[in-house]
Design a protein around this motif. Structure first.
Motif, mmCIF file in Angstrom:
data_model
loop_
_atom_site.group_PDB
_atom_site.id
_atom_site.type_symbol
_atom_site.label_atom_id
_atom_site.label_comp_id
_atom_site.label_asym_id
_atom_site.label_seq_id
_atom_site.Cartn_x
_atom_site.Cartn_y
_atom_site.Cartn_z
ATOM 1 N N MET A 236 39.722 49.256 -8.170
ATOM 2 C CA MET A 236 39.798 47.936 -8.718
ATOM 3 C C MET A 236 40.399 47.991 -10.134
ATOM 4 S SD MET A 236 36.976 45.126 -9.550
ATOM 5 C CE MET A 236 36.465 44.201 -8.236
ATOM 6 N N GLN A 237 40.045 49.045 -10.871
ATOM 7 C CA GLN A 237 40.576 49.186 -12.221
ATOM 8 C C GLN A 237 42.109 49.180 -12.216
ATOM 9 O OE1 GLN A 237 40.089 53.027 -14.044
ATOM 10 N NE2 GLN A 237 40.149 52.167 -16.089
ATOM 11 N N ASP A 238 42.690 49.919 -11.285
ATOM 12 C CA ASP A 238 44.153 49.985 -11.211
ATOM 13 C C ASP A 238 44.774 48.664 -10.784
ATOM 14 O OD1 ASP A 238 44.248 52.606 -12.073
ATOM 15 O OD2 ASP A 238 44.159 53.420 -10.040
ATOM 16 N N GLN A 239 44.071 47.921 -9.932
ATOM 17 C CA GLN A 239 44.601 46.637 -9.473
ATOM 18 C C GLN A 239 44.595 45.587 -10.577
ATOM 19 O OE1 GLN A 239 42.051 45.985 -6.109
ATOM 20 N NE2 GLN A 239 43.447 47.025 -4.699
ATOM 21 N N LEU A 240 43.598 45.634 -11.438
ATOM 22 C CA LEU A 240 43.501 44.652 -12.516
ATOM 23 C C LEU A 240 44.333 45.017 -13.743
ATOM 24 C CD1 LEU A 240 39.699 43.804 -12.387
ATOM 25 C CD2 LEU A 240 41.600 42.388 -11.627
ATOM 26 N N ARG A 241 44.664 46.294 -13.875
ATOM 27 C CA ARG A 241 45.383 46.764 -15.068
ATOM 28 C C ARG A 241 46.625 45.925 -15.396
ATOM 29 N NH1 ARG A 241 45.061 52.126 -16.944
ATOM 30 N NH2 ARG A 241 44.368 52.604 -14.824
ATOM 31 N N PRO A 242 47.526 45.628 -14.434
ATOM 32 C CA PRO A 242 48.717 44.853 -14.791
ATOM 33 C C PRO A 242 48.393 43.472 -15.358
ATOM 34 C CG PRO A 242 49.004 45.854 -12.635
ATOM 35 C CD PRO A 242 47.571 46.064 -13.035
ATOM 36 N N ALA A 243 47.369 42.832 -14.847
ATOM 37 C CA ALA A 243 47.023 41.496 -15.350
ATOM 38 C C ALA A 243 46.653 41.550 -16.834
ATOM 39 C CB ALA A 243 45.874 40.910 -14.546
ATOM 40 N N PHE A 244 45.982 42.611 -17.235
ATOM 41 C CA PHE A 244 45.546 42.716 -18.623
ATOM 42 C C PHE A 244 46.597 43.348 -19.536
ATOM 43 C CE2 PHE A 244 41.607 42.051 -16.409
ATOM 44 C CZ PHE A 244 40.887 41.248 -17.281
ATOM 45 N N THR A 245 47.320 44.338 -19.022
ATOM 46 C CA THR A 245 48.276 45.040 -19.885
ATOM 47 C C THR A 245 49.646 44.379 -19.929
ATOM 48 O OG1 THR A 245 48.867 46.575 -18.108
ATOM 49 C CG2 THR A 245 47.101 47.254 -19.609
ATOM 50 N N GLU A 246 50.084 43.784 -18.825
ATOM 51 C CA GLU A 246 51.411 43.170 -18.809
ATOM 52 C C GLU A 246 51.374 41.688 -19.171
ATOM 53 O OE1 GLU A 246 53.257 44.026 -15.056
ATOM 54 O OE2 GLU A 246 52.668 46.135 -15.175
ATOM 55 N N TYR A 247 50.406 40.967 -18.623
ATOM 56 C CA TYR A 247 50.394 39.516 -18.822
ATOM 57 C C TYR A 247 49.586 39.088 -20.039
ATOM 58 C CZ TYR A 247 52.274 39.812 -14.152
ATOM 59 O OH TYR A 247 53.040 40.149 -13.071
ATOM 60 N N LEU A 248 48.550 39.839 -20.378
ATOM 61 C CA LEU A 248 47.733 39.485 -21.536
ATOM 62 C C LEU A 248 48.018 40.381 -22.736
ATOM 63 C CD1 LEU A 248 44.336 38.757 -19.762
ATOM 64 C CD2 LEU A 248 46.071 37.128 -20.520
ATOM 65 N N ALA A 249 48.937 41.318 -22.571
ATOM 66 C CA ALA A 249 49.409 42.191 -23.651
ATOM 67 C C ALA A 249 48.314 43.047 -24.273
ATOM 68 C CB ALA A 249 50.129 41.380 -24.718
ATOM 69 N N LEU A 250 47.330 43.422 -23.494
ATOM 70 C CA LEU A 250 46.303 44.348 -23.960
ATOM 71 C C LEU A 250 46.859 45.755 -23.791
ATOM 72 C CD1 LEU A 250 43.287 44.166 -24.882
ATOM 73 C CD2 LEU A 250 42.666 44.591 -22.508
ATOM 74 N N SER A 251 46.692 46.599 -24.777
ATOM 75 C CA SER A 251 47.210 47.959 -24.639
ATOM 76 C C SER A 251 46.441 48.692 -23.539
ATOM 77 C CB SER A 251 47.080 48.727 -25.954
ATOM 78 O OG SER A 251 45.730 49.085 -26.185
ATOM 79 N N THR A 252 47.066 49.700 -22.984
ATOM 80 C CA THR A 252 46.412 50.480 -21.925
ATOM 81 C C THR A 252 45.121 51.100 -22.434
ATOM 82 O OG1 THR A 252 48.523 50.903 -20.852
ATOM 83 C CG2 THR A 252 46.726 52.395 -20.303
ATOM 84 N N ALA B 132 43.163 50.028 -24.857
ATOM 85 C CA ALA B 132 42.158 48.971 -25.028
ATOM 86 C C ALA B 132 41.606 48.534 -23.675
ATOM 87 C CB ALA B 132 42.755 47.781 -25.768
ATOM 88 N N TYR B 133 42.472 48.470 -22.671
ATOM 89 C CA TYR B 133 42.019 48.097 -21.324
ATOM 90 C C TYR B 133 41.041 49.138 -20.775
ATOM 91 C CZ TYR B 133 41.971 47.306 -16.325
ATOM 92 O OH TYR B 133 41.555 47.103 -15.035
ATOM 93 N N ILE B 134 41.374 50.405 -20.905
ATOM 94 C CA ILE B 134 40.493 51.468 -20.402
ATOM 95 C C ILE B 134 39.164 51.453 -21.140
ATOM 96 C CG2 ILE B 134 40.210 53.986 -20.271
ATOM 97 C CD1 ILE B 134 43.252 54.076 -19.629
ATOM 98 N N ASP B 135 39.202 51.254 -22.450
ATOM 99 C CA ASP B 135 37.978 51.178 -23.237
ATOM 100 C C ASP B 135 37.104 50.016 -22.763
ATOM 101 O OD1 ASP B 135 36.343 52.072 -25.484
ATOM 102 O OD2 ASP B 135 36.975 50.215 -26.485
ATOM 103 N N ALA B 136 37.715 48.863 -22.547
ATOM 104 C CA ALA B 136 36.969 47.694 -22.061
ATOM 105 C C ALA B 136 36.412 47.946 -20.665
ATOM 106 C CB ALA B 136 37.862 46.456 -22.071
ATOM 107 N N TRP B 137 37.201 48.593 -19.819
ATOM 108 C CA TRP B 137 36.741 48.880 -18.461
ATOM 109 C C TRP B 137 35.532 49.811 -18.490
ATOM 110 C CZ3 TRP B 137 37.860 46.640 -13.973
ATOM 111 C CH2 TRP B 137 37.307 47.205 -12.824
ATOM 112 N N GLU B 138 35.567 50.835 -19.322
ATOM 113 C CA GLU B 138 34.446 51.779 -19.419
ATOM 114 C C GLU B 138 33.189 51.077 -19.934
ATOM 115 O OE1 GLU B 138 36.017 54.940 -21.809
ATOM 116 O OE2 GLU B 138 37.180 55.757 -20.139
ATOM 117 N N ARG B 139 33.348 50.165 -20.871
ATOM 118 C CA ARG B 139 32.197 49.397 -21.368
ATOM 119 C C ARG B 139 31.629 48.527 -20.254
ATOM 120 N NH1 ARG B 139 34.185 47.553 -27.435
ATOM 121 N NH2 ARG B 139 34.354 49.680 -28.242
#
Length: 111
Positions: A1-17, A19-26
């Motif tokens: 699921m993490q990989d499926q959501l990654r583009p929505a957060f990193t490409e469309y919401l401009a969150l760095s990779t 920052a996304y991984i850090d948020a996912w781990e939290r």
């Protein structure tokens, strides 16, 4: 699921990779705490070890400890009833999950 959501957060919401991984781990760490509180069996996802930790401790454990030390019972998670709504209950659950995660890590590392 993490990989499926990654583009929505990193490409469309401009969150760095990172920052996304850090948020996912939290998120995963908080999910483990919630599952433990609900007495549900939970699979322990791989969450990297906290930097400079001599033994295994999930990286988000330090983040949450800092948050609770700063805000105490006024933390928004606790104000909304997470983990019983008190620092005492949250820290007891955190300790249990951290210890379980360490045991899983040891078994994975040493067989």
């Amino acid at each position: 699921m993490q990989d499926q959501l990654r583009p929505a957060f990193t490409e469309y919401l401009a969150l760095s990779t990172d920052a996304y991984i850090d948020a996912w781990e939290r998120f995963e760490y908080l999910r483990l705490l919630a599952a433990d509180r609900a007495s549900q069996s939970f699979g322990t996802p791989f969450i990297p070890r906290a930097p400079e930790a001599w033994s295994y401790r999930p990286a988000p454990a330090d983040w949450l400890q800092h948050e609770i030390d700063r805000d105490g019972d006024q933390h928004p998670l606790l104000q909304n009833g997470f983990a019983g709504g008190t620092t005492v209950e949250l820290l007891a659950t955190k300790k249990k999950v951290d210890e379980t995660s360490a045991q899983v890590h040891i078994r994975r590392t040493w067989g």
